[in-house]
Scaffold this motif. Structure first.
Motif, mmCIF file in Angstrom:
data_model
loop_
_atom_site.group_PDB
_atom_site.id
_atom_site.type_symbol
_atom_site.label_atom_id
_atom_site.label_comp_id
_atom_site.label_asym_id
_atom_site.label_seq_id
_atom_site.Cartn_x
_atom_site.Cartn_y
_atom_site.Cartn_z
ATOM 1 N N SER A 109 0.828 -1.210 0.000
ATOM 2 C CA SER A 109 0.000 0.000 0.000
ATOM 3 C C SER A 109 0.862 1.260 0.000
ATOM 4 O O SER A 109 0.638 2.193 -0.767
ATOM 5 N N GLY A 132 2.579 1.647 -3.296
ATOM 6 C CA GLY A 132 1.666 2.188 -4.291
ATOM 7 C C GLY A 132 1.456 3.683 -4.139
ATOM 8 O O GLY A 132 1.422 4.418 -5.127
ATOM 9 N N GLU A 149 2.350 6.535 -6.868
ATOM 10 C CA GLU A 149 1.378 7.528 -7.339
ATOM 11 C C GLU A 149 1.919 8.940 -7.188
ATOM 12 O O GLU A 149 1.759 9.782 -8.090
#
Length: 335
Positions: free
Chosen positions: A18, A21, A25
């Protein structure tokens, strides 16, 4: 038990993916915005061309500087006036603690001792080696060997020297090089080096000196080689030899470089953390400012005191950086 372990591992892996990610981003957004700005600047003409070019060249650097340095610095100064959980305003009490608490005073005194000794010795040894090595054959080989410790991290250097200072009780096989050497010289019962205060502070300084001497030698050697041959030849014609040549010609000609090297090593020493954390953890009277800042913030979870120590550390580094900048500007004006 195995099922519980699997659940913990799965949860940890999920959190890691998580966060990975989210980081991905953020990077995509940053590069996307940068790409848009570059394309816009490339197509701009007329009056917009110069302002967009400035934005493209300076904008990303200024944003990263603000996010990575300016904003954290302001927040640290802000937190230094608050309690450990950042909820109660304390004014200057954290700074008062830093200068009156016994352990904090020890850290400040040790840091001052490090600044006064380690940079001076490292720079002096570097200068001596620069003068000596330049007069022998295959100087590149010797310079590489002397510079090699600079390529080792402070943690790696500390582990190496930990074996040198290792202590075993008398009668047992000595694994520490220093203990074995002094025993061979007739000292039958050497002390536990790292536990012996204040000797341990000076022994830890040896690691810093060993690591930074190569840096000082390389920079000062380059400065010595940059002295014009005409000046050297004129000094020899006037009868300058040996120490007279060094003190009247060489040292004055490399004065600015010498100061830059000294202040640079001072800045590195002032921020010293790795050696202390690896060797002693700040125990046995070896605590320094940077390590105490880490301990207060991440071990004792007192962000107020840790931030106050960080601000004091920043206040110590700032004049040295400013002096280096002023000195370099003077050099450019002279040239």
């Amino acid at each position: 038990m195995a099922a519980q372990t699997q659940v913990i591992l799965a949860s940890t892996a999920s959190d890691a993916f998580s966060k990975l990610g989210q980081t991905g981003e953020a990077l995509l957004v940053f590069f996307g915005v940068g790409l848009i700005i570059f394309v816009a600047a490339g197509r701009a003409t007329g009056r917009l061309h110069r302002p967009l070019t400035i934005v493209v060249l300076l904008g990303p650097a200024l944003i990263l500087l603000a996010v990575g340095l300016v904003i954290p610095a302001i927040r640290t100064i802000y937190l230094s006036f608050y309690s450990d959980d950042s909820t109660v305003f304390l004014g200057g009490k954290n700074y008062g603690w830093a200068f009156t608490n016994g352990s904090a005073q020890q850290a400040l005194l040790n840091t001052l001792l490090w600044i006064l000794i380690a940079p001076v010795v490292a720079t002096a040894l570097g200068l001596l080696l620069a003068v000596l090595v330049d007069r022998i054959k295959f100087q590149a080989v010797y310079k590489s060997l002397i510079f090699m410790p600079m390529a080792i991290s402070f943690v790696g250097a500390s582990i190496i020297w930990k074996f040198v200072y290792d202590y075993r009780a008398p009668g047992q096989p000595q694994t520490g090089l220093l203990s074995q050497v002094v025993i061979d010289l007739g000292w039958s019962n050497p002390p536990n080096w790292i536990l012996s205060h204040p000797l341990n502070n000076f022994l830890l300084m040896v690691i810093m000196i060993w690591s930074q001497t190569g840096f000082a030698m390389v920079v000062l050697s380059a400065a010595i080689k940059a002295i014009p041959d005409d000046i050297i030849d004129a000094a020899k014609v006037d009868g300058a030899r040996g120490l007279a040549m060094a003190f009247r010609i060489t040292f004055p000609m490399i004065r600015s470089t010498l100061i830059v090297v000294l202040t640079t090593v001072m800045i590195i020493t002032l921020k010293l953390f790795d050696i202390i954390r690896t060797m002693t953890g700040g125990n046995f009277g070896t605590e320094v400012l940077a390590n105490d800042m880490y301990s207060q913030t991440f071990v004792n979870f007192d962000t107020g005191k840790g931030s106050a120590l960080a601000v004091i550390l920043f206040a110590g580094v700032l004049p040295l950086v400013a002096y280096n900048i002023v000195l370099l500007r003077r050099e450019r004006q002279i040239r």
